[in-house]
Design an enzyme around this catalytic site. Structure first.
Site, PDB file in Angstrom:
ATOM      1  CB  SER A 261      -0.923   0.028   1.259  1.00  0.00           C
ATOM      2  OG  SER A 261      -1.812   0.916   1.291  1.00  0.00           O
TER       3      SER A 261
ATOM      4  CE  LYS B 227      -1.864  -3.999   3.149  1.00  0.00           C
ATOM      5  NZ  LYS B 227      -2.033  -5.552   3.059  1.00  0.00           N
TER       6      LYS B 227
ATOM      7  CE1 TYR C 188      -2.679   0.180   4.382  1.00  0.00           C
ATOM      8  CE2 TYR C 188      -4.068  -1.637   4.542  1.00  0.00           C
ATOM      9  CZ  TYR C 188      -3.837  -1.000   4.011  1.00  0.00           C
ATOM     10  OH  TYR C 188      -3.495  -0.795   2.723  1.00  0.00           O
TER      11      TYR C 188
HETATM   12  C1  WQD Z   1      -9.376   9.264   0.732  1.00  0.00           C
HETATM   13  C2  WQD Z   1     -10.012  10.818   1.064  1.00  0.00           C
HETATM   14  C3  WQD Z   1      -9.959  10.882   3.215  1.00  0.00           C
HETATM   15  C4  WQD Z   1     -13.929   9.756   3.579  1.00  0.00           C
HETATM   16  C5  WQD Z   1      -7.098   3.656   1.493  1.00  0.00           C
HETATM   17  C6  WQD Z   1      -7.484   3.180   2.141  1.00  0.00           C
HETATM   18  C7  WQD Z   1      -6.425   2.040   2.330  1.00  0.00           C
HETATM   19  C8  WQD Z   1      -5.484   2.657   1.533  1.00  0.00           C
HETATM   20  C9  WQD Z   1      -5.489   3.599   0.211  1.00  0.00           C
HETATM   21  C10 WQD Z   1      -5.158   0.466   0.136  1.00  0.00           C
HETATM   22  C11 WQD Z   1      -8.774  11.266   2.011  1.00  0.00           C
HETATM   23  C12 WQD Z   1     -11.726  11.920   1.884  1.00  0.00           C
HETATM   24  C13 WQD Z   1     -12.735   9.908   3.490  1.00  0.00           C
HETATM   25  C14 WQD Z   1     -14.610  10.592   4.031  1.00  0.00           C
HETATM   26  C15 WQD Z   1     -13.432  12.132   3.569  1.00  0.00           C
HETATM   27  N1  WQD Z   1      -6.008   1.144   0.325  1.00  0.00           N
HETATM   28  N2  WQD Z   1     -12.393  10.964   2.898  1.00  0.00           N
HETATM   29  N3  WQD Z   1     -14.770  11.670   3.845  1.00  0.00           N
HETATM   30  O1  WQD Z   1      -6.890   7.521   3.583  1.00  0.00           O
HETATM   31  O2  WQD Z   1      -6.361   7.720   1.614  1.00  0.00           O
HETATM   32  O3  WQD Z   1      -6.775   5.404   2.308  1.00  0.00           O
HETATM   33  O4  WQD Z   1      -7.330   4.269   0.701  1.00  0.00           O
HETATM   34  O5  WQD Z   1      -3.829   0.052   0.301  1.00  0.00           O
HETATM   35  O6  WQD Z   1      -6.612   0.819   2.872  1.00  0.00           O
HETATM   36  O7  WQD Z   1      -7.978   3.021   3.376  1.00  0.00           O
HETATM   37  O8  WQD Z   1      -9.183   6.284   1.573  1.00  0.00           O
HETATM   38  O9  WQD Z   1     -10.589   6.239   0.212  1.00  0.00           O
HETATM   39  O10 WQD Z   1     -10.706   6.526   3.081  1.00  0.00           O
HETATM   40  O11 WQD Z   1     -10.425   8.176   2.081  1.00  0.00           O
HETATM   41  O12 WQD Z   1     -13.310  13.433   2.767  1.00  0.00           O
HETATM   42  O13 WQD Z   1     -16.241  10.126   4.568  1.00  0.00           O
HETATM   43  O14 WQD Z   1     -10.777  11.471   0.851  1.00  0.00           O
HETATM   44  O15 WQD Z   1      -9.780  12.607   4.447  1.00  0.00           O
HETATM   45  O16 WQD Z   1      -8.283  12.574   1.702  1.00  0.00           O
HETATM   46  P1  WQD Z   1      -7.436   7.293   2.331  1.00  0.00           P
HETATM   47  P2  WQD Z   1     -10.374   7.176   2.282  1.00  0.00           P
END
Ligand code: WQD
Length: 322
Positions: free
Chosen positions: A108, A136, A132
């Site tokens: 990741s 990884k 998490y």
């Molecule tokens: C993306 C953006 C949030 C939800 C995820 C997985 C992790 C990894 C990478 C594989 C951020 C914003 C989110 C919401 C928001 N995957 N957001 N409101 O945190 O980058 O990581 O992908 O390995 O396993 O957790 O992805 O989709 O949670 O967030 O504003 O209700 O969307 O702050 O900027 P993230 P995400």
């Protein structure tokens, strides 16, 4: 599907903790034939793994089995270390005992912690800001040590950025159990009316519009990236780490706009506080994936949104019967 299309014969092991056996019948419908062979079980079950290797001529393993919600990992660290780290140790030991030494590991972009620069190359310093990400990073380091001790291992570490989207048929996709942690499924559930509004986690980051920037990659591009990595691992001994992303960043507000454009639906949202553990921006440097694997992502954000929406509309209850 991508493996079968590339001439491989996949054997699936899944405990269905975050998925459903019903996906198999969907795969059969998409492929126009029989579903891939699948065994229900847990990667931590050494006796089961030994039996699978003894009863099947396994040439390589792609290891996806792991928990992946950053927020959950903070509240349930033991479960993450047991599933992600212990599970990988049990698998590697069973592979070693069976003489199966080609492994592609689902890592990741979270192993880059808060990257010093974006786009981020594979040579960037590694760190983790949550359990998490630490799982990884630990598994990557375990596999580096394993391959160093025994150079007959061929290992690919695939650093996923933000996988989203669904198969274009609308038959298979992600259906998070409970309230989605991730942005795209949450936006999709707001669009279909399952959720009232999205909370944007902070708009005071040093980014184009203050909201978090991520490198969203279509899940079908991700699958094709695995086939390219597997072919490379089978052809060349050694260990490699490669980013699987598009090299393009999109902010939360840009994702909302793209989803509204793709669906014609208005996405209600409010600005909330930053989410602990979030980084301002995470975008892949994709040069190595191109030069080493001959792979590049092909699908853009609009297609990711359209495919997500088609899956959401056709499967409001995921794989559960309506
Ligand atoms: C993306 C953006 C949030 C939800 C995820 C997985 C992790 C990894 C990478 C594989 C951020 C914003 C989110 C919401 C928001 N995957 N957001 N409101 O945190 O980058 O990581 O992908 O390995 O396993 O957790 O992805 O989709 O949670 O967030 O504003 O209700 O969307 O702050 O900027 P993230 P995400």
């Amino acid at each position: 599907m991508a493996l079968a299309a590339a001439g491989f014969e996949p054997l699936i092991l899944d405990n269905y903790a975050n998925s459903s056996p019903r996906v198999l019948e969907r795969l059969a419908r998409i492929g126009g034939g029989r579903a891939p062979r699948a065994i229900q079980g847990d990667v931590r079950d050494r006796a089961l793994l030994d039996r699978l290797f003894a009863e099947n001529s396994v040439k390589a393993v792609i290891h996806f089995a792991g928990l992946k919600a950053v927020g959950d990992s903070v509240s349930q660290p033991l479960s993450y270390y047991d599933n992600n780290v212990n599970g990988s140790l049990v698998l590697a030991a069973a592979m070693q005992a069976a003489g199966v030494k080609t492994l592609v590991f689902s890592s990741s972009a979270t192993v880059y912690g808060e990257p010093e620069r974006t786009p981020t190359p594979e040579t960037a310093p590694l760190s983790a800001t949550n359990p998490y990400g630490r799982t990884k990073l630990m598994v990557e380091q375990i596999l580096v040590d394993l391959q160093h001790a025994d150079p007959s291992w061929n290992i690919g570490l695939l650093r996923y950025f933000n996988p989203v989207g669904a198969h274009q048929s609308g038959l298979i996709g992600e259906h998070p159990k409970g309230k989605p942690n991730n942005l795209m499924p949450f936006v999709s559930q707001v669009a279909v009316g399952v959720r009232e509004r999205l909370t944007v986690h902070g708009n005071d980051y040093p980014t184009v519009d203050g909201t978090g920037v991520r490198d969203y990659i279509h899940v079908l591009d991700l699958a094709e990236g695995h086939v390219a990595a597997l072919r490379h691992a089978l052809a060349r001994p050694g260990l490699f780490a490669v980013n699987l992303g598009t090299g393009q960043g999109a902010s939360v507000l840009e994702v909302i706009t793209a989803f509204e454009r793709a669906t014609g639906k208005k996405i209600a949202y409010e600005i909330g506080p930053r989410r602990p553990g979030d980084v301002p921006a995470s975008v892949a440097d994709t040069a190595l994936a191109g030069s080493l694997l001959g792979w590049r992502a092909q699908r853009g954000l609009d297609q990711m949104c359209a495919d997500s929406w088609r899956w959401q509309c056709a499967n409001p209850n995921g794989y559960d019967e309506p």
